[in-house]
Scaffold this motif. Structure first.
Motif, PDB file in Angstrom:
ATOM      1  N   ASP A 114     -10.298  78.376  18.192  1.00 44.81           N
ATOM      2  CA  ASP A 114     -10.439  77.710  19.490  1.00 44.81           C
ATOM      3  C   ASP A 114      -9.409  76.596  19.658  1.00 44.81           C
TER       4      ASP A 114
ATOM      5  N   SER B 194      -6.498  76.235  22.540  1.00 48.31           N
ATOM      6  CA  SER B 194      -6.280  75.036  23.373  1.00 48.31           C
ATOM      7  C   SER B 194      -4.847  74.535  23.209  1.00 48.31           C
ATOM      8  N   GLN B 195      -4.316  74.599  21.984  1.00 51.14           N
ATOM      9  CA  GLN B 195      -2.938  74.144  21.768  1.00 51.14           C
ATOM     10  C   GLN B 195      -1.944  75.110  22.422  1.00 51.14           C
TER      11      GLN B 195
ATOM     12  N   ARG C  30      -2.506  76.822  25.127  1.00 51.98           N
ATOM     13  CA  ARG C  30      -2.546  76.536  26.565  1.00 51.98           C
ATOM     14  C   ARG C  30      -1.673  75.315  26.880  1.00 51.98           C
ATOM     15  N   GLU C  31      -1.740  74.329  25.969  1.00 59.23           N
ATOM     16  CA  GLU C  31      -0.930  73.122  26.162  1.00 59.23           C
ATOM     17  C   GLU C  31       0.567  73.467  26.127  1.00 59.23           C
TER      18      GLU C  31
ATOM     19  N   SER D 209      -3.578  64.833  23.409  1.00 55.03           N
ATOM     20  CA  SER D 209      -3.551  65.868  22.378  1.00 55.03           C
ATOM     21  C   SER D 209      -4.450  65.477  21.209  1.00 55.03           C
TER      22      SER D 209
END
Length: 441
Positions: A67, A71-72, A74-75, A239
């Protein structure tokens, strides 16, 4: 003319850095764990046919849980969307199509940015090329099978990338309003400065490093002249890993600097100049951009007669490669000296586009040679036949000599300083190219 920016996005271990290194032609994006500057080389110039572009490697995140990876990713994808003209979305034929690929593909599709889907690790085209067809399911166009390690399939992939670049004549016809990239590490007041210059809260500002929402272009009119300010945003959200904020602020700086005429490097006056400031300044210097160093929050600094000169000395010591930069002391909060910022922008644009006549240039160089004899080696002395300016933005000079090996770096610097003393060129780097020709004299 600005180069196109191409960003590489993909899951950990799909081969982003391998591709980057292969295209850059050297090991710039460092795979082994070497501390220091080498790790920070996340951009490079790439040439293909008649096209040159700047390539950015957004990768390098390898957290444990899936997960966090998502998320990273997507960043990363968001940064690529914000900054790039074309996005290379990299996948791995051996791992096959996974959930994270599909989720990032959705994001990229919605961005309306051109995407080139690349399927890596197709080391044997006869055996594995059919496996790459699975990636048609992402719905973002044809998969381009490559082997980054084996340098296979690059031609078709790069043809697809450059097909998305604007035609050169379209680029030349673009709005010629000066573009000013406002860069600096997070939380030095970049957005506050642009808000102040615009007179309105266009950008979201808070005290959390990396909360600016987007890279926003803002057109401002001052003294009957137009300027476009580019805010190089921090991250969209804070972040989980502090180091990523720094990495991504640099990624965004590269893209904004590439498309700018002038770079305003904002430094926190209370903190002084930092190593990260030097990294961002180095990008502008390497790209040959005119530079203004804006020391912000100067209203909050306790001052005596030496405070300003001490700060200038510290800046020159840390940024010794850009002594030419114009330095101004400002406060985005109070508006102090912001009028000087426009004046400085006009001056450094004039310097970066100035042309010097060949006759007068050669007179200055002849005087410089008379004052300080060129170096010798084994009895052979460097002779300078002729100097001419061949380009602007940055001003670029070709020096014709009898032997390139005799043209030491220190003498190039000496000639550059003599040219600056006579013609100004404040705020812009100069490029000196040495060419060898036969000694006919």
């Amino acid at each position: 003319m600005s180069k196109a920016v191409v960003a590489v996005v993909g899951r950990p271990n799909v081969g982003k850095s391998t591709l980057f290194n292969a295209l850059a032609g050297e090991r710039i994006s460092i795979v082994e764990d070497t501390p220091g500057v080498t790790r920070d080389r996340i951009y490079a110039d790439v040439s293909w046919l008649d096209h040159e572009f700047t390539m950015i490697d957004t990768g390098g995140i390898e957290p444990d849980s899936s997960d966090i990876i998502l998320s990273q990713m997507r960043e990363q994808a968001q940064i690529a969307i914000d900054t790039a003209d074309v996005i290379i979305f990299m996948t791995d034929v051996r791992q096959g199509l996974v959930d994270a690929d599909a989720k990032v593909a959705d994001m990229l599709r919605r961005s309306k940015k051109p995407i080139v889907l690349v399927v890596n690790k197709v080391d044997d085209f006869d055996k594995h090329v059919m496996d790459s067809y699975e990636f048609y399911n992402l719905g973002i166009g044809d998969p381009h099978p490559i082997s980054a390690a084996g340098k296979l399939g690059f031609g078709d992939m790069l043809d697809a990338v450059i097909a998305h670049f604007p035609e050169p004549d379209i680029l030349d016809r673009e709005d010629d309003t000066p573009r000013i990239a406002v860069v600096g590490k997070p939380n030095v007041g970049k957005s506050s400065l642009i808000n102040r210059l615009c007179g309105k809260q266009r950008l979201i500002v808070s005290d959390i490093a990396g909360t600016t929402r987007d890279a926003v272009d803002t057109r401002v009119r001052f003294n009957k002249k137009d300027y476009i300010f580019v805010d190089t945003a921090g991250l969209r959200r804070k972040s989980r890993i502090q180091g990523d904020i720094e990495r991504y602020s640099i990624v965004r700086a590269v893209a904004a600097v590439e498309k700018a005429d002038v770079v305003v490097l904002v430094i926190d006056g209370a903190e002084g100049v930092s190593e990260q400031d030097a990294k961002i300044a180095g990008i502008a210097h390497e790209r040959g951009k005119a530079v203004i160093i804006a020391v912000n929050k100067w209203d909050a600094v306790e001052k005596d007669n030496h405070t300003m000169s001490d700060q200038i000395d510290r800046i020159h010591k840390t940024l010794s490669f850009m002594l030419y930069a114009r330095i101004i002391f400002i406060s985005a909060l109070t508006g102090q000296r912001l009028g000087q910022l426009y004046e400085a922008i006009d001056q450094v644009i004039a310097a970066s586009t100035m042309r010097v006549g060949t006759g007068v240039l050669n007179e200055i160089v002849a005087e410089a040679v008379a004052m300080q004899q060129p170096p010798t080696d084994k009895g052979k002395r460097l002779k300078i036949f002729y100097v001419t300016q061949v380009a602007v933005k940055p001003p670029t000079f070709v020096v014709f000599v009898n032997d390139k090996k005799l043209m030491h770096f220190s003498y190039v610097r000496y000639l550059e300083n003599q040219i600056r003393q006579n013609f100004g060129f404040e705020g812009t780097p100069l490029r000196m190219i040495t060419r060898q020709r036969d000694d006919k004299s």
